[in-house]
Scaffold this active site. Structure first.
Site, PDB file in Angstrom:
ATOM      1  NE  ARG A 167      -4.270  -1.755   1.653  1.00  0.00           N
ATOM      2  CZ  ARG A 167      -4.321  -2.883   2.341  1.00  0.00           C
ATOM      3  NH1 ARG A 167      -3.429  -3.117   3.290  1.00  0.00           N
ATOM      4  NH2 ARG A 167      -5.257  -3.764   2.094  1.00  0.00           N
ATOM      5  CE  LYS A 198      -1.241  13.502 -15.496  1.00  0.00           C
ATOM      6  NZ  LYS A 198      -1.432  13.926 -16.900  1.00  0.00           N
ATOM      7  CD  GLU A 233       7.070  17.162 -23.355  1.00  0.00           C
ATOM      8  OE1 GLU A 233       6.318  18.102 -23.050  1.00  0.00           O
ATOM      9  OE2 GLU A 233       6.669  16.145 -23.960  1.00  0.00           O
ATOM     10  CE  LYS A 291       4.330  17.820 -15.421  1.00  0.00           C
ATOM     11  NZ  LYS A 291       4.594  16.481 -15.889  1.00  0.00           N
ATOM     12  CD  GLU A 324      -4.334  16.490 -17.747  1.00  0.00           C
ATOM     13  OE1 GLU A 324      -3.316  15.943 -17.283  1.00  0.00           O
ATOM     14  OE2 GLU A 324      -4.727  16.322 -18.896  1.00  0.00           O
ATOM     15  NE  ARG A 352      -0.607  17.229 -14.417  1.00  0.00           N
ATOM     16  CZ  ARG A 352      -0.056  16.441 -13.517  1.00  0.00           C
ATOM     17  NH1 ARG A 352      -0.533  16.381 -12.311  1.00  0.00           N
ATOM     18  NH2 ARG A 352       0.988  15.689 -13.827  1.00  0.00           N
ATOM     19  CG  ASN A 358      -2.531  17.637 -22.222  1.00  0.00           C
ATOM     20  OD1 ASN A 358      -1.680  16.807 -21.939  1.00  0.00           O
ATOM     21  ND2 ASN A 358      -3.644  17.790 -21.525  1.00  0.00           N
ATOM     22  CG  HIS A 373       1.298  16.374 -25.632  1.00  0.00           C
ATOM     23  ND1 HIS A 373       2.080  17.497 -25.453  1.00  0.00           N
ATOM     24  CD2 HIS A 373       1.985  15.359 -25.043  1.00  0.00           C
ATOM     25  CE1 HIS A 373       3.170  17.174 -24.781  1.00  0.00           C
ATOM     26  NE2 HIS A 373       3.147  15.876 -24.513  1.00  0.00           N
ATOM     27  CG  HIS A 415      -0.605  11.031 -28.295  1.00  0.00           C
ATOM     28  ND1 HIS A 415      -1.777  10.421 -27.935  1.00  0.00           N
ATOM     29  CD2 HIS A 415       0.381  10.178 -27.957  1.00  0.00           C
ATOM     30  CE1 HIS A 415      -1.507   9.250 -27.393  1.00  0.00           C
ATOM     31  NE2 HIS A 415      -0.201   9.075 -27.381  1.00  0.00           N
ATOM     32  CG  HIS A 432       6.779  11.820 -26.506  1.00  0.00           C
ATOM     33  ND1 HIS A 432       5.468  11.582 -26.851  1.00  0.00           N
ATOM     34  CD2 HIS A 432       6.733  12.786 -25.541  1.00  0.00           C
ATOM     35  CE1 HIS A 432       4.666  12.348 -26.118  1.00  0.00           C
ATOM     36  NE2 HIS A 432       5.411  13.087 -25.328  1.00  0.00           N
TER      37      HIS A 432
HETATM   38  P1  NAD Z   1      13.443   6.464 -21.167  1.00  0.00           P
HETATM   39  O1  NAD Z   1      13.143   6.394 -19.750  1.00  0.00           O
HETATM   40  O2  NAD Z   1      13.098   5.283 -22.026  1.00  0.00           O
HETATM   41  O3  NAD Z   1      14.990   6.793 -21.370  1.00  0.00           O
HETATM   42  C1  NAD Z   1      15.509   6.908 -22.671  1.00  0.00           C
HETATM   43  C2  NAD Z   1      16.784   6.092 -22.856  1.00  0.00           C
HETATM   44  O4  NAD Z   1      17.872   6.786 -22.250  1.00  0.00           O
HETATM   45  C3  NAD Z   1      16.766   4.714 -22.216  1.00  0.00           C
HETATM   46  O5  NAD Z   1      17.419   3.819 -23.071  1.00  0.00           O
HETATM   47  C4  NAD Z   1      17.584   4.906 -20.950  1.00  0.00           C
HETATM   48  O6  NAD Z   1      18.195   3.719 -20.521  1.00  0.00           O
HETATM   49  C5  NAD Z   1      18.615   5.896 -21.396  1.00  0.00           C
HETATM   50  N1  NAD Z   1      19.191   6.733 -20.360  1.00  0.00           N
HETATM   51  C6  NAD Z   1      18.547   7.310 -19.330  1.00  0.00           C
HETATM   52  N2  NAD Z   1      19.369   8.146 -18.673  1.00  0.00           N
HETATM   53  C7  NAD Z   1      20.567   8.059 -19.282  1.00  0.00           C
HETATM   54  C8  NAD Z   1      21.824   8.711 -19.064  1.00  0.00           C
HETATM   55  N3  NAD Z   1      21.968   9.660 -18.143  1.00  0.00           N
HETATM   56  N4  NAD Z   1      22.850   8.382 -19.880  1.00  0.00           N
HETATM   57  C9  NAD Z   1      22.678   7.459 -20.872  1.00  0.00           C
HETATM   58  N5  NAD Z   1      21.523   6.848 -21.151  1.00  0.00           N
HETATM   59  C10 NAD Z   1      20.480   7.155 -20.354  1.00  0.00           C
HETATM   60  O7  NAD Z   1      12.710   7.704 -21.874  1.00  0.00           O
HETATM   61  P2  NAD Z   1      12.262   9.136 -21.329  1.00  0.00           P
HETATM   62  O8  NAD Z   1      12.136   9.946 -22.548  1.00  0.00           O
HETATM   63  O9  NAD Z   1      13.097   9.605 -20.206  1.00  0.00           O
HETATM   64  O10 NAD Z   1      10.808   8.859 -20.720  1.00  0.00           O
HETATM   65  C11 NAD Z   1       9.705   8.496 -21.518  1.00  0.00           C
HETATM   66  C12 NAD Z   1       8.589   8.035 -20.603  1.00  0.00           C
HETATM   67  O11 NAD Z   1       8.205   9.124 -19.760  1.00  0.00           O
HETATM   68  C13 NAD Z   1       7.338   7.585 -21.322  1.00  0.00           C
HETATM   69  O12 NAD Z   1       6.969   6.323 -20.852  1.00  0.00           O
HETATM   70  C14 NAD Z   1       6.296   8.627 -20.942  1.00  0.00           C
HETATM   71  O13 NAD Z   1       4.998   8.065 -20.854  1.00  0.00           O
HETATM   72  C15 NAD Z   1       6.802   9.084 -19.601  1.00  0.00           C
HETATM   73  N6  NAD Z   1       6.329  10.433 -19.225  1.00  0.00           N
HETATM   74  C16 NAD Z   1       5.723  10.573 -18.015  1.00  0.00           C
HETATM   75  C17 NAD Z   1       5.259  11.822 -17.611  1.00  0.00           C
HETATM   76  C18 NAD Z   1       4.631  11.972 -16.264  1.00  0.00           C
HETATM   77  O14 NAD Z   1       4.087  13.047 -15.973  1.00  0.00           O
HETATM   78  N7  NAD Z   1       4.697  10.973 -15.414  1.00  0.00           N
HETATM   79  C19 NAD Z   1       5.446  12.927 -18.435  1.00  0.00           C
HETATM   80  C20 NAD Z   1       6.076  12.760 -19.652  1.00  0.00           C
HETATM   81  C21 NAD Z   1       6.517  11.496 -20.047  1.00  0.00           C
END
Ligand code: NAD
Length: 351
Positions: free
Chosen positions: A107, A129, A171, A208, A218, A222, A226, A229, A233, A248
């Site tokens: 939990r 999130k 972003e 943010k 949201e 918030r 988007n 997006h 998207h 992305h």
């Molecule tokens: P990711 O987490 O897949 O990382 C991208 C790549 O970079 C991976 O291969 C990782 O291993 C590598 N990597 C990470 N840090 C590194 C470093 N310092 N040096 C070398 N390699 C490194 O991708 P991302 O773009 O960080 O995240 C995408 C995800 O974020 C999606 O799933 C999306 O849905 C989520 N997201 C969430 C929110 C939220 O509000 N929670 C907002 C936007 C996106």
């Protein structure tokens, strides 16, 4: 003012140790993927108290309940109790999934986000999130939960592949376009590699955090996040459906231009500002190639957008540079015109 669980660090090992020594957790577990284990873990591990490590494979394909089950199993094998904590060392995939596993294990136990990609630092690690994908539906299962600490350190970006840096930068561009004209002017005069990451991080995170603190679930404000997006998207999902993956950030860049076009058509964004936006964004991201047929089909997907209400396509539109309005109803015809305009632009503008 920044929430007190967000810390900008210049010495992550030291700052983590200081935080952990106050908290006195019963056990500590660190979640990494193979890249963050190789590049980021050595920057914090020497200073950490005794801990175990869970390493999972990197990639969005891993962000699912099956991987969660593996993480929960390992937490259970390590006999973590409710006074234990997890450090999530990685990008948005790990942050969303690790945070979700911690927030639901027994939990909920504390978790500390140490985001290591630009996208995770400026976006995913802020706002609470958490979650995973489910049967091709992105972020379908999840919860809202704040971490005990988000520790931000730009030094991690040194090893980040350029494509990932570019993806996260979309972003940052979005945050400035919807909130701060002056900051937009500052970033848009510099190429990707000449940015001041510390300054940008502080700006984006403050924005943010302010928006998500005011409207955590949201209901209104918030939604402004988007921007880019709705159309971005739709194109990203359409291309994924025909086995063409784009980053992305590339999709969001395309979305910002296309939605900027609609804002311009409606008289909300003047031609000079719109042109500046287009030149800068295309200079960094180039153009995603779409045929007329693909524009037609991708445009239809905007109807499926999660943010819509009833049959209305609701979108964020620019209201000049540095301001935006959410819940603006747009038509499929406007989307098609915007994507056709985007396709008509010349390929690369150099910055
Ligand atoms: P990711 O987490 O897949 O990382 C991208 C790549 O970079 C991976 O291969 C990782 O291993 C590598 N990597 C990470 N840090 C590194 C470093 N310092 N040096 C070398 N390699 C490194 O991708 P991302 O773009 O960080 O995240 C995408 C995800 O974020 C999606 O799933 C999306 O849905 C989520 N997201 C969430 C929110 C939220 O509000 N929670 C907002 C936007 C996106």
């Amino acid at each position: 003012m920044l929430p007190d669980n967000i810390l900008f660090s210049v010495d992550p090992a030291n700052d983590l140790t200081a935080f952990l020594s106050q908290k006195k957790y019963s056990k500590l577990i660190v979640l990494t993927d193979e890249h963050t284990h190789a590049h980021c873990y050595p920057l914090i591990s020497p200073a950490l108290p005794e801990h175990s490590v869970i390493e999972i494979r990197s990639g969005e394909e891993q962000k699912n309940l099956h991987t969660c089950a593996q993480i929960w199993k390992k937490m259970t094998d390590e006999a973590l109790d409710r006074h234990a904590a997890m450090i999530v060392l990685g990008g948005g995939v790990l942050g969303d999934m690790g945070g979700f596993c911690a927030a639901t294990y027994k939990r909920g136990i504390d978790f500390i986000l140490v985001p290591t990609t630009l996208l995770a630092q400026v976006d995913a690690s802020i706002g609470g999130k958490l979650g995973v994908d489910f049967e091709h539906l992105k972020n379908h299962i999840g919860v809202f939960q704040q971490p005990a600490l988000t520790l931000l350190y730009t030094g991690f970006l040194k090893t980040l592949p350029e494509a990932e840096l570019r993806s996260g930068f979309a972003e940052v561009i979005k945050h400035t376009l919807i909130s701060d004209k002056e900051m937009w002017e500052t970033i848009s005069q510099r190429s990707l590699h000449k940015q001041d990451w510390n300054a940008l991080l502080k700006h984006s995170v403050a924005f943010k955090a302010k928006v998500t603190t005011e409207d955590p679930k949201e209901k209104g404000l918030r939604k402004i996040l988007n921007a880019g997006h709705t159309i971005g998207h739709a194109v990203e999902s359409y291309l994924l459906g025909i086995n063409q993956r784009i980053l992305h950030g590339e999709a969001i860049a395309l979305g910002l231009v296309a939605e900027g076009y609609i804002s311009h058509e409606r008289g909300m964004l003047n031609v000079v500002d719109f042109k500046d936006m287009v030149d800068y964004i295309l200079g960094i991201y180039g153009k995603v190639k779409l045929t007329e047929q693909q524009i037609e089909e991708a445009s239809q997907l905007t109807v499926q957008d999660k943010k819509n209400k009833g049959n209305k396509i609701l979108c964020v539109l620019q209201d000049g540079i540095g301001r935006a309005r959410w819940d603006c109803e747009i038509s499929i015809d406007e989307v098609k015109r915007a994507l056709s305009f985007y396709q008509s632009l010349s390929d690369i503008v150099s910055i």
